[in-house]
Design a protein around this motif. Structure first.
Motif, PDB file in Angstrom:
ATOM      1  N   GLY A 314       0.792  -1.222   0.000  1.00  0.00           N
ATOM      2  CA  GLY A 314       0.000   0.000   0.000  1.00  0.00           C
ATOM      3  C   GLY A 314       0.822   1.268   0.000  1.00  0.00           C
ATOM      4  N   LEU A 315       2.124   1.170   0.309  1.00  0.00           N
ATOM      5  CA  LEU A 315       3.002   2.344   0.265  1.00  0.00           C
ATOM      6  C   LEU A 315       3.541   2.623  -1.138  1.00  0.00           C
ATOM      7  N   CYS A 316       3.321   1.717  -2.076  1.00  0.00           N
ATOM      8  CA  CYS A 316       3.909   1.894  -3.408  1.00  0.00           C
ATOM      9  C   CYS A 316       3.467   3.199  -4.050  1.00  0.00           C
ATOM     10  N   ARG A 317       2.178   3.493  -3.999  1.00  0.00           N
ATOM     11  CA  ARG A 317       1.687   4.722  -4.635  1.00  0.00           C
ATOM     12  C   ARG A 317       2.203   5.965  -3.922  1.00  0.00           C
ATOM     13  N   PRO A 318       2.094   6.068  -2.569  1.00  0.00           N
ATOM     14  CA  PRO A 318       2.601   7.279  -1.909  1.00  0.00           C
ATOM     15  C   PRO A 318       4.091   7.504  -2.111  1.00  0.00           C
ATOM     16  N   LEU A 319       4.866   6.408  -2.201  1.00  0.00           N
ATOM     17  CA  LEU A 319       6.316   6.555  -2.369  1.00  0.00           C
ATOM     18  C   LEU A 319       6.735   6.598  -3.837  1.00  0.00           C
ATOM     19  N   GLY A 320       5.783   6.470  -4.754  1.00  0.00           N
ATOM     20  CA  GLY A 320       6.086   6.564  -6.177  1.00  0.00           C
ATOM     21  C   GLY A 320       6.931   5.425  -6.704  1.00  0.00           C
ATOM     22  N   ARG A 321       6.752   4.224  -6.154  1.00  0.00           N
ATOM     23  CA  ARG A 321       7.510   3.041  -6.585  1.00  0.00           C
ATOM     24  C   ARG A 321       6.549   1.912  -6.926  1.00  0.00           C
ATOM     25  N   ASP A 322       6.985   1.044  -7.839  1.00  0.00           N
ATOM     26  CA  ASP A 322       6.136  -0.102  -8.125  1.00  0.00           C
ATOM     27  C   ASP A 322       6.582  -1.361  -7.383  1.00  0.00           C
ATOM     28  N   VAL A 323       7.751  -1.331  -6.753  1.00  0.00           N
ATOM     29  CA  VAL A 323       8.221  -2.462  -5.949  1.00  0.00           C
ATOM     30  C   VAL A 323       8.844  -1.920  -4.669  1.00  0.00           C
ATOM     31  N   LEU A 324       8.379  -2.433  -3.527  1.00  0.00           N
ATOM     32  CA  LEU A 324       8.954  -2.096  -2.227  1.00  0.00           C
ATOM     33  C   LEU A 324       9.378  -3.376  -1.511  1.00  0.00           C
ATOM     34  N   GLY A 327      12.952  -4.443   5.194  1.00  0.00           N
ATOM     35  CA  GLY A 327      14.325  -4.562   5.666  1.00  0.00           C
ATOM     36  C   GLY A 327      14.713  -5.990   5.976  1.00  0.00           C
ATOM     37  N   VAL A 328      13.766  -6.796   6.468  1.00  0.00           N
ATOM     38  CA  VAL A 328      14.055  -8.207   6.764  1.00  0.00           C
ATOM     39  C   VAL A 328      14.422  -8.947   5.486  1.00  0.00           C
ATOM     40  N   PHE A 329      13.671  -8.705   4.429  1.00  0.00           N
ATOM     41  CA  PHE A 329      13.969  -9.320   3.134  1.00  0.00           C
ATOM     42  C   PHE A 329      15.300  -8.804   2.604  1.00  0.00           C
ATOM     43  N   ALA A 330      15.513  -7.494   2.678  1.00  0.00           N
ATOM     44  CA  ALA A 330      16.728  -6.877   2.127  1.00  0.00           C
ATOM     45  C   ALA A 330      17.990  -7.444   2.769  1.00  0.00           C
ATOM     46  N   ALA A 331      17.900  -7.835   4.051  1.00  0.00           N
ATOM     47  CA  ALA A 331      19.072  -8.354   4.756  1.00  0.00           C
ATOM     48  C   ALA A 331      19.526  -9.703   4.217  1.00  0.00           C
ATOM     49  N   PRO A 339      17.672   2.482  -0.108  1.00  0.00           N
ATOM     50  CA  PRO A 339      16.964   2.658   1.164  1.00  0.00           C
ATOM     51  C   PRO A 339      15.991   3.834   1.100  1.00  0.00           C
ATOM     52  N   LEU A 340      14.802   3.631   1.659  1.00  0.00           N
ATOM     53  CA  LEU A 340      13.781   4.676   1.692  1.00  0.00           C
ATOM     54  C   LEU A 340      13.387   5.054   3.112  1.00  0.00           C
ATOM     55  N   GLY A 341      14.138   4.561   4.099  1.00  0.00           N
ATOM     56  CA  GLY A 341      13.850   4.910   5.481  1.00  0.00           C
ATOM     57  C   GLY A 341      12.821   3.994   6.115  1.00  0.00           C
ATOM     58  N   ALA A 342      12.444   4.318   7.355  1.00  0.00           N
ATOM     59  CA  ALA A 342      11.452   3.549   8.098  1.00  0.00           C
ATOM     60  C   ALA A 342      10.084   4.220   7.963  1.00  0.00           C
ATOM     61  N   SER A 349       2.622  -2.684  14.525  1.00  0.00           N
ATOM     62  CA  SER A 349       3.024  -1.936  15.721  1.00  0.00           C
ATOM     63  C   SER A 349       4.323  -1.176  15.545  1.00  0.00           C
ATOM     64  N   GLU A 350       5.272  -1.714  14.807  1.00  0.00           N
ATOM     65  CA  GLU A 350       6.582  -1.084  14.671  1.00  0.00           C
ATOM     66  C   GLU A 350       6.790  -0.586  13.244  1.00  0.00           C
ATOM     67  N   PRO A 351       7.509   0.511  13.067  1.00  0.00           N
ATOM     68  CA  PRO A 351       7.808   0.994  11.719  1.00  0.00           C
ATOM     69  C   PRO A 351       8.588  -0.061  10.929  1.00  0.00           C
ATOM     70  N   CYS A 352       8.403  -0.071   9.638  1.00  0.00           N
ATOM     71  CA  CYS A 352       9.085  -1.018   8.758  1.00  0.00           C
ATOM     72  C   CYS A 352      10.154  -0.282   7.970  1.00  0.00           C
ATOM     73  N   VAL A 353      11.373  -0.818   8.008  1.00  0.00           N
ATOM     74  CA  VAL A 353      12.453  -0.295   7.173  1.00  0.00           C
ATOM     75  C   VAL A 353      12.169  -0.720   5.736  1.00  0.00           C
ATOM     76  N   VAL A 354      12.193   0.236   4.839  1.00  0.00           N
ATOM     77  CA  VAL A 354      11.736  -0.009   3.462  1.00  0.00           C
ATOM     78  C   VAL A 354      12.872   0.259   2.482  1.00  0.00           C
ATOM     79  N   PHE A 355      12.964  -0.626   1.473  1.00  0.00           N
ATOM     80  CA  PHE A 355      13.913  -0.456   0.380  1.00  0.00           C
ATOM     81  C   PHE A 355      13.151  -0.535  -0.931  1.00  0.00           C
ATOM     82  N   ALA A 356      13.812  -0.066  -1.973  1.00  0.00           N
ATOM     83  CA  ALA A 356      13.247  -0.144  -3.322  1.00  0.00           C
ATOM     84  C   ALA A 356      14.322  -0.622  -4.284  1.00  0.00           C
TER      85      ALA A 356
END
Length: 360
Positions: A314-324, A327-331, A339-342, A349-356
């Motif tokens: 659901g963050l793809c549209r607000p962040l202007g990306r088609d793939v997000l 952080g767990v996967f990225a590791a 990196p796009l931040g948390a 409950s907790e913020p998610c670290v996001v990459f593209a």
């Protein structure tokens, strides 16, 4: 009356064989033991499947090897000649005479074909006819099993179908699976549904799911669920390193993006709008099993990882990306990522670290 061994085998033991390749090889070996000059055999069964019309098993007498061939239904809806695959293959084994017998009644009855290294005696010809007669019952059982498996795999997917066939038909705790998760969703589908005819909407959905599912299956994943215009996919970790599952998921995403780019080009030539989408990748554990009422069940997946990957998409549209990517996967991957931040995810409950993926 004492039956010849191949016929006795068909009466007493053949119904317990669950695979067509084992059935054909055992029957062929039994006929050779009776002196029949077999060079090979073919067994053709109807296949209730969206794209497969016939399944054909081909057996070589000299090696005992069995391979499977598929007869695909044409786009025009016509059925292929049920004997053509087996007959053409058997004819190439040495040019000997061929014999074909139908084991049952009706256009979709099993077909048994044999290639001979020399002509049969009248007694041997009669035995092959009796084989088809006695094979009708065990082959009907084998066909029913194959039909059930095919239908369940078509509607549930391979992994879930295997569980249902194994008898998991009650609500229960389920099984915990660690997997790379892919959630993909079309954007603007509501607007498309309002503006286009129902037939066009169904065609667009089919094209979208074809690109996703084709890429997923090519790289070891499995579609767990179609959810409206969305799809939930897993790449099970199993006994392998998580990096292998994550690599398969990334490759599938790349293939799906390429497929969608070609689809949008084709739609543009037809004067149709593109199909924008979002995809999210995560690694985690899911609870997978029967959920529903006492008499109406659904094999599905739930858990925090499922919630997170769907919210991340659901963050793809607000962040202007088609793939997000989480952080767990990225590791677990060495693929270069941006990196796009948390970010806070609704219901998590907790913020998610996001990459593209890096922009081209």
């Amino acid at each position: 009356m004492l039956l010849p061994p191949p016929l006795a085998w068909l009466v007493d033991k053949a119904s317990y064989i669950s695979n067509a390749d084992q059935f054909l090889s055992a029957l062929g070996a039994g006929l050779i033991a009776e002196g029949l000059p077999l060079a090979g055999g073919a067994l053709t069964l109807a296949a209730p499947h969206p794209i497969i019309a016939r399944r054909v098993w081909l057996w070589r007498a000299d090696t005992g090897a069995v391979i499977e061939a598929l007869g695909f239904a044409s786009l025009e809806g016509t059925k292929p000649d049920p004997a053509s695959v087996g007959r053409d293959w058997l004819a190439g084994l040495g040019g000997g005479p061929l014999t074909a017998t139908v084991a049952g009644i009706g256009p979709d009855a099993p077909l048994i074909e044999w290639a001979m290294s020399r002509p049969l005696t009248p007694e041997q010809s009669e035995l092959t006819r009796q084989v088809a007669r006695f094979a009708a019952s065990p082959l009907a059982t084998l066909t029913a099993r194959a039909t059930m498996a095919s239908l369940l795999e078509t509607y549930l997917g391979r992994r879930s179908a295997a569980q249902v066939l194994a008898g998991r038909l009650r609500r229960e705790t389920g099984e915990t699976i660690r997997a790379a998760l892919l959630y993909a969703d079309l954007r603007g589908f509501t607007e498309l549904s309002e503006a286009a005819a129902p037939e066009a909407v169904v065609a667009a959905l089919g094209a979208w799911f074809d690109r996703i599912a084709g890429a997923v299956h090519a790289f070891g994943g499995e579609v767990l669920k179609f959810i409206g215009d969305g799809v939930l996919v897993i790449f099970p970790v199993g006994e392998n390193a998580p990096a292998l599952a994550c690599d398969g998921a990334l490759r599938a995403v790349a293939a799906a993006r390429a497929g969608m780019a070609h689809l949008d080009e084709a739609r543009a030539r037809q004067g149709l709008p593109p199909l924008p989408f979002g995809m999210a990748l995560h690694l985690g554990e899911i609870l997978w099993g029967n959920i529903g009422t006492a008499d109406r069940l659904d094999f599905t997946a739930i858990g925090r990882a499922v919630n997170l990957v769907s919210r991340l998409e659901g963050l793809c549209r607000p962040l202007g990306r088609d793939v997000l990517i989480s952080g767990v996967f990225a590791a677990e991957t060495e693929t270069p990522l941006t990196p796009l931040g948390a970010h806070a995810l609704r219901g998590i409950s907790e913020p998610c670290v996001v990459f593209a993926l890096p922009e081209k």
